[in-house]
Design a protein around this motif. Structure first.
Motif, short mmCIF file in Angstrom:
data_model
loop_
_atom_site.label_atom_id
_atom_site.label_comp_id
_atom_site.label_asym_id
_atom_site.label_seq_id
_atom_site.Cartn_x
_atom_site.Cartn_y
_atom_site.Cartn_z
N GLU A 85 39.12 33.81 34.68
CA GLU A 85 38.33 34.80 33.54
C GLU A 85 39.30 35.37 32.78
O GLU A 85 38.89 35.67 31.75
CB GLU A 85 37.53 35.94 34.76
N TRP A 86 40.53 35.68 33.06
CA TRP A 86 41.45 36.23 32.14
C TRP A 86 41.82 35.16 31.32
O TRP A 86 42.11 35.42 30.08
CB TRP A 86 42.53 36.65 33.15
N GLN A 104 39.42 33.04 40.72
CA GLN A 104 38.45 33.28 39.68
C GLN A 104 38.64 34.29 38.82
O GLN A 104 38.54 34.47 37.53
CB GLN A 104 37.16 33.83 40.55
N ALA A 105 39.49 35.36 39.20
CA ALA A 105 39.86 36.47 38.64
C ALA A 105 40.86 35.82 37.26
O ALA A 105 40.85 36.25 36.08
CB ALA A 105 40.60 37.66 39.11
N ILE A 158 41.34 43.81 42.70
CA ILE A 158 42.44 43.12 42.95
C ILE A 158 43.57 44.15 42.26
O ILE A 158 43.61 44.28 41.20
CB ILE A 158 42.54 42.03 42.33
N HIS A 163 42.41 44.26 34.20
CA HIS A 163 41.40 43.24 34.34
C HIS A 163 41.25 42.99 35.77
O HIS A 163 40.18 42.79 36.36
CB HIS A 163 41.99 42.04 33.60
N MET A 164 42.42 42.69 36.51
CA MET A 164 42.38 42.65 37.89
C MET A 164 41.77 43.85 38.72
O MET A 164 41.06 43.52 39.71
CB MET A 164 43.77 42.18 38.40
N ARG A 183 38.96 34.46 45.31
CA ARG A 183 38.58 35.81 44.48
C ARG A 183 39.85 35.96 43.32
O ARG A 183 39.66 35.88 42.04
CB ARG A 183 38.36 37.08 45.11
N ILE A 184 41.09 35.48 43.69
CA ILE A 184 42.06 35.84 42.69
C ILE A 184 42.14 34.65 41.78
O ILE A 184 42.38 34.82 40.45
CB ILE A 184 43.65 35.71 43.49
N ARG A 209 39.68 45.77 37.69
CA ARG A 209 38.27 45.98 37.62
C ARG A 209 37.58 44.86 38.63
O ARG A 209 36.39 44.91 38.73
CB ARG A 209 37.74 45.71 36.04
N ARG A 210 38.18 44.09 39.09
CA ARG A 210 37.65 42.95 40.15
C ARG A 210 38.29 43.45 41.55
O ARG A 210 38.16 42.49 42.42
CB ARG A 210 38.23 41.72 39.68
#
Length: 330
Positions: free
Chosen positions: A326-327, A322-323, A294, A288-289, A319-320, A291-292
């Motif tokens: 979303e998780w 937000q990720a 990170i 997941h990270m 950004r972290i 793909r962003r």
């Protein structure tokens, strides 16, 4: 070769993109501003500089130290040296921990086993060598100095060693046993890569009794540490103003990271430089990270979990966050 953090090129090749946030190591993202070395540092063979040892002993509070090309050099050499000096040993390595220790002690004929941190006291009686990372990487677990010195004394009484890896010890100075590194049976490893953010310098130090340091120096050979690395390290180790400001920053940012993870339901623990937590869906979180863009550190197997280091800019923090949101929203 074992997998480590910092392998960002592999992430870019697999997932694409260039604007990556690398949280896969515990290296200070605001490293020491290294001065340009003197021109002679590039032209001359890097004979040992006594000022480097003096600066390091003063900074770490150690009676004597041997500069090495990163603590990794010592991690690889110590098992070989032990075998050469005393033959095969019964070795206990604290687990989970930095995988290179178990990897190298498992060679050279030694009988190696791993033990949980809460089982180390019992393990001392049946070991010739005990290896512990303090604070631990990746979990942040710690051992009190009094216990470490007791173990070192018990091991030394029968010619054994306690190897204490303090690579992340700069932010936990009360835990350090570097000041006792001249006593028999105690070997202490220190690194300028993490706190000082100078991992590319490849410089660390070994503290131990004189005879052991001499034998290790002979095994590693001449010119183990480059001239530029020696010059830059002297400046960093003497710069008390930068060190104090960095302690303040890391304490603040480490608390911020802990709070950010907690706000998204993650019960993490670690040091000001990194946080770790057991994660049932570790591979999925890592993917997941990634793909962003990170890059976090995935620990599969027995130490199943995730470790994250500190972001370096406000945009990275956003950004972290937000990720993580979303998780949780999946």
């Amino acid at each position: 070769m074992l997998e480590h953090g910092g392998n960002l090129r592999a992430a870019q090749q697999r997932y694409g993109g260039t604007d990556w946030i690398d949280l896969s190591t515990g290296i200070n993202p605001h490293g020491y501003p290294a001065p340009a070395p003197m021109p002679d540092a590039w032209r001359r063979l890097p004979e040992p500089d006594p000022s480097l040892v003096r600066a390091a002993c003063d900074y770490y509070g150690a009676p004597q130290l041997l500069p090495v090309a990163g603590t990794q050099a010592a991690i690889q050499a110590l098992p070989h040296l032990r075998a050469a000096l005393a033959g095969p040993a019964r070795v206990t390595v604290a687990a989970p921990s930095y995988a290179e220790h178990a990897h190298h002690w498992g060679r050279h004929g030694h009988v190696m086993r791993e033990a949980a941190y809460d089982a180390l006291d019992d393990a001392v009686a049946g070991s010739d060598v005990v290896v512990v990372v303090n604070p631990n990487n990746p979990t942040g677990a710690t051992v009190a100095p009094a216990a470490l010195l007791d173990w070192a004394g018990r091991l030394a009484a029968r010619g054994g060693w306690l190897v204490v890896d303090e690579a992340f010890g700069d932010t936990a100075r009360p835990l350090s046993v570097a000041g006792h590194a001249g006593r028999p049976g105690l070997v202490v490893l220190r690194s300028v890569g993490k706190f000082f953010g100078l991992a590319g310098l490849r410089l660390g130090f070994v503290g131990a009794e004189t005879a052991l340091l001499t034998a290790l120096d002979d095994m590693l050979g001449p010119w183990a540490v480059s001239g530029p690395a020696q010059e830059i390290a002297v400046a960093a180790l003497r710069d008390r103003g930068w060190q104090q400001a960095t302690h303040t920053r890391l304490a603040r940012d480490g608390a911020r990271l802990h709070a950010l993870l907690a706000a998204h339901g993650i019960d993490a623990h670690g040091t000001p430089l990194f946080h770790w937590w057991p994660e049932v869906r570790a591979e999925a979180f890592h993917e997941h990270m990634a793909r962003r863009a990170i890059w976090v550190r995935l620990f599969p197997g027995g130490a199943r979990g995730i470790r994250v280091g500190l972001p370096g800019t406000e945009s990275e923090w956003r950004r972290i966050e937000q990720a993580l949101k979303e998780w949780n929203d999946q």
